[in-house]
Design an enzyme around this catalytic site. Sequence first.
Site, PDB file in Angstrom:
ATOM      1  CB  SER A   1      33.344  50.181  41.597  1.00 26.17           C
ATOM      2  OG  SER A   1      33.525  48.787  41.628  1.00 26.17           O
ATOM      3  CG  ASP A   3      39.422  63.110  37.018  1.00 26.24           C
ATOM      4  OD1 ASP A   3      40.236  63.437  37.891  1.00 26.24           O
ATOM      5  OD2 ASP A   3      39.495  63.502  35.836  1.00 26.24           O
ATOM      6  CG  HIS A  55      42.620  62.316  49.261  1.00 22.98           C
ATOM      7  ND1 HIS A  55      42.874  60.985  49.032  1.00 22.98           N
ATOM      8  CD2 HIS A  55      42.355  62.844  48.058  1.00 22.98           C
ATOM      9  CE1 HIS A  55      42.766  60.732  47.743  1.00 22.98           C
ATOM     10  NE2 HIS A  55      42.446  61.845  47.122  1.00 22.98           N
ATOM     11  CE  LYS A  93      42.929  44.983  45.900  1.00 25.09           C
ATOM     12  NZ  LYS A  93      42.598  45.509  44.546  1.00 25.09           N
ATOM     13  CE  LYS A  97      33.967  50.932  45.040  1.00 23.91           C
ATOM     14  NZ  LYS A  97      34.190  49.536  45.414  1.00 23.91           N
TER      15      LYS A  97
HETATM   16  P1  NAD Z   1      40.395  36.080  39.295  1.00 23.88           P
HETATM   17  O1  NAD Z   1      40.567  35.373  40.589  1.00 23.88           O
HETATM   18  O2  NAD Z   1      39.041  36.144  38.697  1.00 23.88           O
HETATM   19  O3  NAD Z   1      41.379  35.475  38.182  1.00 23.88           O
HETATM   20  C1  NAD Z   1      42.742  35.302  38.342  1.00 23.88           C
HETATM   21  C2  NAD Z   1      43.149  34.106  37.491  1.00 23.88           C
HETATM   22  O4  NAD Z   1      44.566  34.009  37.460  1.00 23.88           O
HETATM   23  C3  NAD Z   1      42.606  32.788  38.033  1.00 23.88           C
HETATM   24  O5  NAD Z   1      41.978  32.083  36.981  1.00 23.88           O
HETATM   25  C4  NAD Z   1      43.852  32.078  38.554  1.00 23.88           C
HETATM   26  O6  NAD Z   1      43.753  30.658  38.450  1.00 23.88           O
HETATM   27  C5  NAD Z   1      44.921  32.636  37.629  1.00 23.88           C
HETATM   28  N1  NAD Z   1      46.276  32.544  38.181  1.00 23.88           N
HETATM   29  C6  NAD Z   1      46.674  32.602  39.462  1.00 23.88           C
HETATM   30  N2  NAD Z   1      48.007  32.461  39.536  1.00 23.88           N
HETATM   31  C7  NAD Z   1      48.471  32.330  38.271  1.00 23.88           C
HETATM   32  C8  NAD Z   1      49.752  32.153  37.698  1.00 23.88           C
HETATM   33  N3  NAD Z   1      50.855  32.089  38.453  1.00 23.88           N
HETATM   34  N4  NAD Z   1      49.833  32.066  36.350  1.00 23.88           N
HETATM   35  C9  NAD Z   1      48.737  32.117  35.581  1.00 23.88           C
HETATM   36  N5  NAD Z   1      47.496  32.279  36.074  1.00 23.88           N
HETATM   37  C10 NAD Z   1      47.364  32.377  37.403  1.00 23.88           C
HETATM   38  O7  NAD Z   1      40.994  37.543  39.547  1.00 23.88           O
HETATM   39  P2  NAD Z   1      40.747  38.840  38.668  1.00 23.88           P
HETATM   40  O8  NAD Z   1      39.666  39.616  39.317  1.00 23.88           O
HETATM   41  O9  NAD Z   1      40.651  38.481  37.241  1.00 23.88           O
HETATM   42  O10 NAD Z   1      42.102  39.646  38.956  1.00 23.88           O
HETATM   43  C11 NAD Z   1      43.280  39.439  38.179  1.00 23.88           C
HETATM   44  C12 NAD Z   1      44.225  40.612  38.385  1.00 23.88           C
HETATM   45  O11 NAD Z   1      43.566  41.823  38.013  1.00 23.88           O
HETATM   46  C13 NAD Z   1      44.695  40.831  39.828  1.00 23.88           C
HETATM   47  O12 NAD Z   1      46.012  41.340  39.817  1.00 23.88           O
HETATM   48  C14 NAD Z   1      43.756  41.897  40.338  1.00 23.88           C
HETATM   49  O13 NAD Z   1      44.296  42.634  41.403  1.00 23.88           O
HETATM   50  C15 NAD Z   1      43.616  42.743  39.082  1.00 23.88           C
HETATM   51  N6  NAD Z   1      42.416  43.587  39.058  1.00 23.88           N
HETATM   52  C16 NAD Z   1      41.169  43.046  39.151  1.00 23.88           C
HETATM   53  C17 NAD Z   1      40.062  43.883  39.109  1.00 23.88           C
HETATM   54  C18 NAD Z   1      38.651  43.343  39.138  1.00 23.88           C
HETATM   55  O14 NAD Z   1      37.715  44.142  38.924  1.00 23.88           O
HETATM   56  N7  NAD Z   1      38.419  42.077  39.341  1.00 23.88           N
HETATM   57  C19 NAD Z   1      40.230  45.269  39.010  1.00 23.88           C
HETATM   58  C20 NAD Z   1      41.524  45.785  38.902  1.00 23.88           C
HETATM   59  C21 NAD Z   1      42.608  44.923  38.919  1.00 23.88           C
END
Ligand code: NAD
Length: 478
Positions: free
Chosen positions: A369, A105, A71, A112, A76
């Site tokens: 972003s 917003d 929409h 994804k 993103k």
């Molecule tokens: P990342 O890969 O940098 O870090 C994730 C960390 O979690 C790693 O160090 C990994 O070893 C650890 N991990 C994996 N499985 C695990 C477990 N079972 N128990 C404990 N630790 C574990 O990823 P990130 O970018 O920090 O993303 C983390 C979460 O945040 C995800 O759910 C992601 O979708 C969400 N997220 C990230 C962003 C972003 O900008 N990077 C934005 C929104 C949401």
Amino acid sequence: MSHPSTGKGEDLNLWNIVCREFDKAASRLGVPEGLLQQIKVCNAVYYVQFPVRIGDHYEIFEGWRAEHSQHRKPTKGGIRYSEAVTQDEIMALAALMTYKCAIVDVPFGGSKGGICFNPKKYSREQIERITRRYTVELVRKNFIGPGINVPAPDLGTGEQEMAWIADTYDALTPGQIDSLACVTGKPVTQGGIRGRKEATGRGVQYGIREAFKHGEDLKKHGLSAPLEGKRIAVQGFGNVGYHVAKFLSEEDGCRVVAIGEVDGGIFNPEGIPIAPLGEHRARTGSIRGFPGARALDRPGDVLEVDCDILVPAALENQITLDNADRVKARVVAEAANGPTTPEASERLAKRGVLIIPDIYLNAGGVTVSYFEWTKNLSHIRYGRMEKRLDEIYREKMVNVLETTTHHPVDEKRRRELIQGADEVDLVNSGLEGTMQNAYREIRELLLSDPELGDLRSAAYAVAIRKVARSYMELGVFP
Ligand code: NAD
């Protein structure tokens, strides 16, 4: 089709979970059923299998890119590298992106992507080849482009992968002046924006701060302000977890008492210093063995330690009926996507635990972003045109103040008062304002319709209303 489930029979399929949360909130909105269906479904999914040379042989990789809602353009959302990636997970995460963007917003639809592999088992050069080949597939099918679909980092990816994606896209679409805007989360030297790497963690910090401003809400959950002095446990010491832990401890006076990782965790009721822990991990490859801290054996142990605020920042489905009753925190601040199952959320809510939901709390990443994307399209760094002029005006003001009060301002204060905003100041203040406004909007909707029950349903309701309005205004074409 059978779905992953817990011992207690919970359905852990993230797509089903997101749809259930959607239905719960939607039932209170009076939006026509057909329109709700159109919002809920995933508009398009591209599934691809491609070969990459690994050592002396070829390996086939499976990848996806889902566009949940078109929409708004571009769509993103992050790209995830993990062995656990499935199509349903990618569709669910794309849907969460649609709702997240609406809540803060940001004028994007949700998307994804992911590749099913464990990057820790591959060399840097191999990951580069996998990333570039995946990008080629996205270009071929029109699933990437500054006005079409713009990826970003997620689990297992970061600035480096985004730089390779930008470079590959640029090589395949020569002469496109806006090509850098095809992906966000790039290194600052490659068209990124200051503050993006930390943005999701920053947004989580701002969201928690906002929640702690509403004393009457806290009281209902058996909590009290201030945030200062609260004990924090963080699951996942990656990009998001590291920054949340660092900011809350260094800037808000919180004490990080536990951190959990894939290979277990550490606990220290006196507090864990985050920057030294980061150095320890860089040196040894693990957070374990950090001086002064007790070891936690299992990755899930961190969820059950004695603390005030639990920040799951790793994966989905971490708090389930299997462990919800052992969670001691009074606040669950969902930095990860989908860390708490609906059944566990209910169980926690019955005990008065406050859940600050993912679709609001981790929206800082997509917010910044958006700033990076607009920076790339305008081809100029934020603050570059106006910073000096701003400083000249401020200097004049300080001079007038001095002459009218006959009090000279000391050098240090003078420097602070005349300092104009840098890019990172603008980014962080834009992010803070965004997180504050979004929290207030969700909270006000919940206060006006308590039947929604919790912040998560209220956040979904805010999002669905905004997306529905957009569809109503546009109609369906052709
Ligand atoms: P990342 O890969 O940098 O870090 C994730 C960390 O979690 C790693 O160090 C990994 O070893 C650890 N991990 C994996 N499985 C695990 C477990 N079972 N128990 C404990 N630790 C574990 O990823 P990130 O970018 O920090 O993303 C983390 C979460 O945040 C995800 O759910 C992601 O979708 C969400 N997220 C990230 C962003 C972003 O900008 N990077 C934005 C929104 C949401």
